[in-house]
Design a protein around this motif. Structure first.
Motif, PDB file in Angstrom:
ATOM      1  N   ALA A 157      49.257  16.039  33.273  1.00 18.09           N
ATOM      2  CA  ALA A 157      48.560  17.376  33.596  1.00 18.09           C
ATOM      3  C   ALA A 157      47.394  17.462  32.713  1.00 18.09           C
ATOM      4  CB  ALA A 157      49.403  18.589  33.393  1.00 18.09           C
ATOM      5  N   LYS A 158      46.369  17.915  33.569  1.00 21.99           N
ATOM      6  CA  LYS A 158      44.995  18.045  32.944  1.00 21.99           C
ATOM      7  C   LYS A 158      44.693  19.700  33.465  1.00 21.99           C
ATOM      8  CE  LYS A 158      40.395  17.183  33.391  1.00 21.99           C
ATOM      9  NZ  LYS A 158      39.796  17.401  31.928  1.00 21.99           N
ATOM     10  N   LEU A 159      44.684  20.476  32.385  1.00 26.97           N
ATOM     11  CA  LEU A 159      44.115  21.719  32.543  1.00 26.97           C
ATOM     12  C   LEU A 159      42.912  22.011  33.343  1.00 26.97           C
ATOM     13  CD1 LEU A 159      44.914  24.979  32.170  1.00 26.97           C
ATOM     14  CD2 LEU A 159      43.887  24.876  29.825  1.00 26.97           C
ATOM     15  N   LEU A 160      42.722  22.916  34.305  1.00 20.68           N
ATOM     16  CA  LEU A 160      41.470  23.215  34.987  1.00 20.68           C
ATOM     17  C   LEU A 160      40.783  24.320  34.243  1.00 20.68           C
ATOM     18  CD1 LEU A 160      42.303  22.194  38.573  1.00 20.68           C
ATOM     19  CD2 LEU A 160      41.153  20.835  36.692  1.00 20.68           C
ATOM     20  N   PHE A 161      41.715  25.452  34.373  1.00 14.89           N
ATOM     21  CA  PHE A 161      41.146  26.598  33.990  1.00 14.89           C
ATOM     22  C   PHE A 161      42.525  27.689  33.650  1.00 14.89           C
ATOM     23  CE2 PHE A 161      39.606  26.773  38.116  1.00 14.89           C
ATOM     24  CZ  PHE A 161      40.246  27.744  38.691  1.00 14.89           C
ATOM     25  N   ASP A 162      42.537  28.368  32.741  1.00 12.93           N
ATOM     26  CA  ASP A 162      43.518  29.425  32.638  1.00 12.93           C
ATOM     27  C   ASP A 162      43.006  30.760  33.529  1.00 12.93           C
ATOM     28  OD1 ASP A 162      45.271  28.700  30.576  1.00 12.93           O
ATOM     29  OD2 ASP A 162      43.639  28.941  29.108  1.00 12.93           O
ATOM     30  N   THR A 163      44.102  31.308  34.126  1.00 15.49           N
ATOM     31  CA  THR A 163      43.887  32.351  35.064  1.00 15.49           C
ATOM     32  C   THR A 163      44.798  33.756  34.456  1.00 15.49           C
ATOM     33  OG1 THR A 163      45.623  31.490  36.644  1.00 15.49           O
ATOM     34  CG2 THR A 163      43.246  30.936  37.022  1.00 15.49           C
ATOM     35  N   PRO A 164      44.510  34.649  33.680  1.00 17.10           N
ATOM     36  CA  PRO A 164      45.123  35.782  33.372  1.00 17.10           C
ATOM     37  C   PRO A 164      45.288  36.681  34.620  1.00 17.10           C
ATOM     38  CG  PRO A 164      42.890  35.688  32.122  1.00 17.10           C
ATOM     39  CD  PRO A 164      43.366  34.207  32.900  1.00 17.10           C
ATOM     40  N   PHE A 165      46.233  37.411  34.375  1.00 19.34           N
ATOM     41  CA  PHE A 165      46.655  38.268  35.558  1.00 19.34           C
ATOM     42  C   PHE A 165      46.533  39.941  34.945  1.00 19.34           C
ATOM     43  CE2 PHE A 165      49.774  35.885  38.349  1.00 19.34           C
ATOM     44  CZ  PHE A 165      49.003  34.772  38.237  1.00 19.34           C
ATOM     45  N   THR A 166      46.266  40.730  36.048  1.00 15.06           N
ATOM     46  CA  THR A 166      46.074  42.021  35.558  1.00 15.06           C
ATOM     47  C   THR A 166      46.193  42.856  37.082  1.00 15.06           C
ATOM     48  OG1 THR A 166      44.769  43.737  34.394  1.00 15.06           O
ATOM     49  CG2 THR A 166      43.464  42.298  36.216  1.00 15.06           C
ATOM     50  N   VAL A 167      46.291  44.072  36.865  1.00 12.98           N
ATOM     51  CA  VAL A 167      46.635  45.074  38.028  1.00 12.98           C
ATOM     52  C   VAL A 167      45.091  44.958  39.038  1.00 12.98           C
ATOM     53  CG1 VAL A 167      46.930  47.331  39.008  1.00 12.98           C
ATOM     54  CG2 VAL A 167      48.047  46.479  36.897  1.00 12.98           C
ATOM     55  N   LEU A 168      45.662  44.709  40.393  1.00 12.65           N
ATOM     56  CA  LEU A 168      44.746  44.797  41.436  1.00 12.65           C
ATOM     57  C   LEU A 168      44.959  45.656  42.448  1.00 12.65           C
ATOM     58  CD1 LEU A 168      43.584  41.205  41.846  1.00 12.65           C
ATOM     59  CD2 LEU A 168      42.392  42.680  40.490  1.00 12.65           C
ATOM     60  N   CYS A 169      44.148  46.473  43.091  1.00 13.59           N
ATOM     61  CA  CYS A 169      44.726  47.499  44.095  1.00 13.59           C
ATOM     62  C   CYS A 169      43.538  48.219  44.800  1.00 13.59           C
ATOM     63  CB  CYS A 169      45.507  48.641  43.342  1.00 13.59           C
ATOM     64  SG  CYS A 169      44.352  49.537  42.092  1.00 13.59           S
ATOM     65  N   HIS A 170      43.765  48.690  45.863  1.00 16.39           N
ATOM     66  CA  HIS A 170      42.907  49.515  46.665  1.00 16.39           C
ATOM     67  C   HIS A 170      42.302  50.514  45.988  1.00 16.39           C
ATOM     68  CE1 HIS A 170      41.313  52.051  50.164  1.00 16.39           C
ATOM     69  NE2 HIS A 170      41.351  50.733  50.858  1.00 16.39           N
ATOM     70  N   PRO A 171      40.969  50.495  46.273  1.00 17.78           N
ATOM     71  CA  PRO A 171      39.916  51.624  45.698  1.00 17.78           C
ATOM     72  C   PRO A 171      40.720  53.291  45.730  1.00 17.78           C
ATOM     73  CG  PRO A 171      38.588  50.246  46.871  1.00 17.78           C
ATOM     74  CD  PRO A 171      40.125  49.832  47.184  1.00 17.78           C
ATOM     75  N   SER A 172      41.458  53.444  46.485  1.00 15.28           N
ATOM     76  CA  SER A 172      41.852  54.932  46.700  1.00 15.28           C
ATOM     77  C   SER A 172      43.335  54.833  45.636  1.00 15.28           C
ATOM     78  CB  SER A 172      42.529  54.945  48.281  1.00 15.28           C
ATOM     79  OG  SER A 172      43.582  54.180  48.678  1.00 15.28           O
ATOM     80  N   ILE A 173      43.859  53.918  45.434  1.00 22.44           N
ATOM     81  CA  ILE A 173      44.805  53.799  44.589  1.00 22.44           C
ATOM     82  C   ILE A 173      44.064  53.721  43.123  1.00 22.44           C
ATOM     83  CG2 ILE A 173      46.865  52.686  43.418  1.00 22.44           C
ATOM     84  CD1 ILE A 173      47.774  51.695  46.410  1.00 22.44           C
ATOM     85  N   ALA A 174      43.280  53.058  42.789  1.00 16.33           N
ATOM     86  CA  ALA A 174      42.576  52.718  41.515  1.00 16.33           C
ATOM     87  C   ALA A 174      41.936  54.177  41.135  1.00 16.33           C
ATOM     88  CB  ALA A 174      41.555  51.806  41.824  1.00 16.33           C
TER      89      ALA A 174
END
Length: 295
Positions: A157-174
């Motif tokens: 396995a060769k790491l390509l890149f990390d991808t940290p997660f966070t909250v994503l939502c519709h602008p009306s909710i944000a």
């Protein structure tokens, strides 16, 4: 054993039977009788001195030896088919069978593929999507792009890149989210990892627990974020993978709190050396990643 003594028809009967998990369906494809297919496979088993299929009342299943042989035979027949087709067309292209998790394929790889085709017209790229399937190499794939922490048995396995997660939502909710705890007022969109929202809340300093009765589970991150963009709830995903949606303001990232669950890895079987097409694709990937703005 002299491999030249193995009859091509027997190998083809094994390959098609394994592909369909059925002697009857193999017979239909090969335009012969089911008995003929069964006899061809028995002859191959006799020559190899091992059993390739478990015969059951309602079908057949590959044995451990059959599972080992199938991807090898599949690759040989696949490459032979391509070579013959190219010979008829007067061209010569080396195939590369690539398995990719869907989110990476749709939102990172596909927009860049024109560059690969321009640089390597001699390589025929074949792409299939998967969801981190454990035994995906049994499908005859040369490379698999997976998401995780880099630990897959029997794989390099060769790491390509990390991808940290966070909250994503519709602008009306944000616009209604003043602090991280406010997400609990909305439907939580999630993967099969039932701990991820609790883990993100801990990162955000929120002590409240998630009530998963108010959630929707998806087997596709891309589908989950599409649902978030339509206002179904809040998603936990990688903003890097959905940069175009963020730029177009279809979704928003309300908090700078990230959960590190892993990254994307380029994996291959450690039992097989890399081919020319694999090395060229890996080199191209490295250049694309070096030029990527990860900020």
């Amino acid at each position: 054993m002299n491999l030249s003594q193995l009859p091509l028809n027997s190998l083809r009967a094994f390959y098609v039977s394994a592909k369909h998990q059925s002697f009857t369906r193999a017979a239909d494809e090969l335009c012969v009788t089911q008995t003929a297919v069964s006899q061809q496979v028995k002859g191959l088993e006799s020559r190899l001195g091992t059993t390739l299929f478990n015969r059951m009342p309602r079908g057949i299943a590959l044995t451990v030896e059959g599972l080992r042989l199938f991807p090898v035979v599949e690759k040989v027949f696949s490459e032979l088919t391509v070579s013959l087709e190219n010979l008829c067309l007067g061209v010569s292209r080396e195939p590369l069978n690539l398995g990719v998790v869907g989110t990476f394929a749709l939102h990172w790889l596909l927009p860049k593929l024109d560059s690969f085709y321009c640089q390597h017209p001699e390589i025929e790229l074949r792409i299939s999507t998967n969801n981190n399937v454990a035994d995906a190499f049994s499908e005859g794939l040369d490379y698999i792009v997976r998401f995780g922490r880099g630990h897959w048995h029997g794989s390099v396995a060769k790491l390509l890149f990390d991808t940290p997660f966070t909250v994503l939502c519709h602008p009306s909710i944000a616009s209604q989210l003043r602090n991280p705890q406010d997400i609990l007022k909305y439907t939580l969109l999630r993967s099969y990892d039932i701990q991820e929202w609790d883990q993100w809340l801990v990162k955000a300093g929120v002590k409240a627990k998630v009530h998963y009765s108010n959630s929707i589970t998806f087997d596709s991150t891309a589908l989950m974020v599409d649902a978030a963009a339509q206002g179904f709830g809040v998603a936990l995903a990688s903003p890097l993978m959905f940069a175009s949606k963020l730029k177009e303001k279809k979704i928003m990232q309300p908090f700078d709190v990230f959960l590190h669950k892993g990254g994307y890895w380029l994996t291959r079987l450690d039992s097989k050396p890399e081919t020319y097409s694999q090395l060229m694709f890996k080199s191209w990937l490295e250049v694309q990643i070096e030029s990527q703005d990860f900020k």
